[in-house]
Design a protein around this motif. Structure first.
Motif, PDB file in Angstrom:
ATOM      1  N   PRO A  65      10.025   4.100   2.711  1.00 22.93           N
ATOM      2  CA  PRO A  65      10.782   3.081   1.960  1.00 22.93           C
ATOM      3  C   PRO A  65      10.738   1.676   2.557  1.00 22.93           C
ATOM      4  O   PRO A  65      10.568   0.708   1.810  1.00 22.93           O
ATOM      5  CB  PRO A  65      12.202   3.652   1.938  1.00 22.93           C
ATOM      6  CG  PRO A  65      12.004   5.133   1.987  1.00 22.93           C
ATOM      7  CD  PRO A  65      10.807   5.342   2.877  1.00 22.93           C
ATOM      8  N   GLU A  68       7.357   0.469   1.455  1.00 23.19           N
ATOM      9  CA  GLU A  68       7.079   0.494   0.021  1.00 23.19           C
ATOM     10  C   GLU A  68       7.581  -0.775  -0.672  1.00 23.19           C
ATOM     11  O   GLU A  68       6.874  -1.364  -1.504  1.00 23.19           O
ATOM     12  CB  GLU A  68       7.732   1.721  -0.620  1.00 23.19           C
ATOM     13  CG  GLU A  68       7.484   1.814  -2.127  1.00 23.19           C
ATOM     14  CD  GLU A  68       8.129   3.047  -2.747  1.00 23.19           C
ATOM     15  OE1 GLU A  68       7.937   3.258  -3.959  1.00 23.19           O
ATOM     16  OE2 GLU A  68       8.836   3.781  -2.021  1.00 23.19           O
ATOM     17  N   ARG A  69       8.788  -1.205  -0.333  1.00 25.39           N
ATOM     18  CA  ARG A  69       9.372  -2.368  -1.022  1.00 25.39           C
ATOM     19  C   ARG A  69       8.515  -3.622  -0.862  1.00 25.39           C
ATOM     20  O   ARG A  69       8.175  -4.275  -1.860  1.00 25.39           O
ATOM     21  CB  ARG A  69      10.800  -2.600  -0.531  1.00 25.39           C
ATOM     22  CG  ARG A  69      11.778  -1.550  -1.042  1.00 25.39           C
ATOM     23  CD  ARG A  69      13.214  -1.885  -0.672  1.00 25.39           C
ATOM     24  NE  ARG A  69      13.475  -1.735   0.763  1.00 25.39           N
ATOM     25  CZ  ARG A  69      13.839  -0.589   1.334  1.00 25.39           C
ATOM     26  NH1 ARG A  69      13.985   0.500   0.605  1.00 25.39           N
ATOM     27  NH2 ARG A  69      14.064  -0.528   2.647  1.00 25.39           N
ATOM     28  N   PRO A  70       8.135  -4.020   0.367  1.00 24.36           N
ATOM     29  CA  PRO A  70       7.296  -5.221   0.466  1.00 24.36           C
ATOM     30  C   PRO A  70       5.907  -5.049  -0.148  1.00 24.36           C
ATOM     31  O   PRO A  70       5.343  -6.005  -0.678  1.00 24.36           O
ATOM     32  CB  PRO A  70       7.210  -5.476   1.975  1.00 24.36           C
ATOM     33  CG  PRO A  70       7.570  -4.185   2.628  1.00 24.36           C
ATOM     34  CD  PRO A  70       8.540  -3.526   1.706  1.00 24.36           C
ATOM     35  N   LEU A  72       5.211  -3.412  -2.845  1.00 24.81           N
ATOM     36  CA  LEU A  72       5.380  -3.616  -4.289  1.00 24.81           C
ATOM     37  C   LEU A  72       5.515  -5.103  -4.612  1.00 24.81           C
ATOM     38  O   LEU A  72       5.018  -5.567  -5.644  1.00 24.81           O
ATOM     39  CB  LEU A  72       6.610  -2.849  -4.786  1.00 24.81           C
ATOM     40  CG  LEU A  72       6.464  -1.315  -4.801  1.00 24.81           C
ATOM     41  CD1 LEU A  72       7.786  -0.653  -5.162  1.00 24.81           C
ATOM     42  CD2 LEU A  72       5.367  -0.885  -5.777  1.00 24.81           C
ATOM     43  N   VAL A  73       6.182  -5.844  -3.732  1.00 24.53           N
ATOM     44  CA  VAL A  73       6.267  -7.296  -3.928  1.00 24.53           C
ATOM     45  C   VAL A  73       4.877  -7.919  -3.858  1.00 24.53           C
ATOM     46  O   VAL A  73       4.511  -8.761  -4.693  1.00 24.53           O
ATOM     47  CB  VAL A  73       7.196  -7.942  -2.873  1.00 24.53           C
ATOM     48  CG1 VAL A  73       7.103  -9.466  -2.934  1.00 24.53           C
ATOM     49  CG2 VAL A  73       8.637  -7.494  -3.075  1.00 24.53           C
ATOM     50  N   ALA A  92       7.747 -10.773   2.323  1.00 24.09           N
ATOM     51  CA  ALA A  92       7.187  -9.425   2.196  1.00 24.09           C
ATOM     52  C   ALA A  92       6.163  -9.166   3.301  1.00 24.09           C
ATOM     53  O   ALA A  92       6.119  -8.071   3.878  1.00 24.09           O
ATOM     54  CB  ALA A  92       6.541  -9.253   0.821  1.00 24.09           C
ATOM     55  N   SER A  95       7.988  -8.434   6.411  1.00 22.74           N
ATOM     56  CA  SER A  95       8.604  -7.103   6.333  1.00 22.74           C
ATOM     57  C   SER A  95       7.583  -6.016   6.663  1.00 22.74           C
ATOM     58  O   SER A  95       7.891  -5.051   7.363  1.00 22.74           O
ATOM     59  CB  SER A  95       9.190  -6.874   4.934  1.00 22.74           C
ATOM     60  OG  SER A  95      10.237  -7.783   4.664  1.00 22.74           O
TER      61      SER A  95
END
Length: 316
Positions: A65, A68-70, A72-73, A92, A95
């Motif tokens: 997780p 994954e978030r950065p 996706l950005v 991102a 991160s």
């Protein structure tokens, strides 16, 4: 493919094999291509459907997780290269770098931190982050250039926190190569800027750094003055006071002021991590031996020779 990009690919793929390694490399390539392209030319930079394919790649790689978030950005850059906010892309990148650093992936952390600085070329804070990561990677010449860039950018926008920290970084680089007069000069510039702009937390840090420089230069009187000023600047209860106290005690020990150093070491030892305590007991043994305290020396020697399992030093 440019040579620099090939080298980045090699480093990233060596650190992280498989789908996730390829995904990181492609994400880095996307960011670098986007940041290096003039805004007017960005609408046609990526093929139609590239964003959807990258999103599918992220899901297939199943990154943790925090990663994954950065990622996706960064995939959004492929879908809307014109309106995506540079700050969002740079954050991102940092991160991803933070995740890589925590995972022990130094090359990945370096590449994404430098990509963040490329995305926001006018930001002193991103230049500073890239300088630190580059320094930690042992690339001193490039790090020095980045620190100087951070100084110039910080002066332009009035970011005095970054200005002080960039000069401090230049001082640390100089100290690392044994150029103590140059380190003193850089740290004094940082100190004066911290005082001029009333950055008390950075002023204390610079006084501490100047203490260590004067210790290396053998100028004991100046070292003592900076240490006393740093104690006052840190203030009661500051976490760095323990570090400073240990540094001062070590300085006293090297100057054979064992009676002053020993009680400081003994007082600080209980608060040290188990691994560091072994080194601390070595300093206690040195100081006690120097002043002829046989009982304390024997006790400290036993601690060093037969440390608890948690404090045992790893084999070379």
């Amino acid at each position: 493919v440019p040579a620099q990009e090939r080298l980045a690919a090699t480093a990233l793929l060596q650190e992280r094999e498989g789908e996730l390694g390829v995904l990181l490399w492609r994400s880095l390539g996307t960011v670098c291509a986007w940041a290096s392209t003039a805004p007017a030319d960005r609408p046609l930079l990526f093929p139609e459907g590239a964003r959807d394919q990258r999103m599918a790649d992220v899901l297939a790689a199943a990154p943790p997780p925090p990663l994954e978030r950065p990622l996706l950005v960064l995939a959004e850059v492929l879908g809307d290269p014109v309106r995506v906010a540079p700050d969002r892309v740079a954050i991102a990148c940092l991160s991803v770098a933070a995740w890589a650093r925590e995972a022990g992936r130094a090359a990945t952390a370096l590449e994404f931190t430098q990509a963040g600085a490329l995305v926001c070329p006018g930001s002193p804070s991103y230049a500073l982050a890239a300088a630190r990561e580059t320094r930690d990677a042992g690339e001193d010449e490039q790090a020095e250039a980045l620190y100087h860039r951070a100084v110039a950018l910080a002066r332009q926008v009035g970011d005095w926190d970054s200005y002080v920290r960039a000069h401090a970084g230049l001082g640390k680089l100089a100290k690392g190569r044994g150029a103590y007069p140059a380190a003193r000069k850089a740290h004094l510039r940082a100190l004066r800027a911290a005082e001029r702009h009333r950055l008390g937390y950075l002023r204390a840090m610079m006084l501490h750094e100047l203490f260590t420089v004067e210790v290396h230069c053998g100028t004991a009187a100046a070292a003592e003055r900076y240490a006393a000023a740093a104690v006052e600047a840190y203030g009661r209860g500051h976490a760095m006071l323990r570090v400073l106290a240990f540094d001062v005690a070590a300085f006293w020990m090297t100057r054979r002021r064992y009676a002053e150093a020993l009680p400081v070491f003994l007082r600080l030892l209980p608060g040290l991590d188990a691994e560091v305590q072994v080194l601390g007991w070595g300093d206690v043994a040195h100081s006690a031996g120097g002043m002829g305290d046989a009982e304390t020396f024997e006790a400290a020697y036993r601690r060093v020779a037969d440390p608890p399992a948690a404090a045992a030093r790893p084999a070379a």
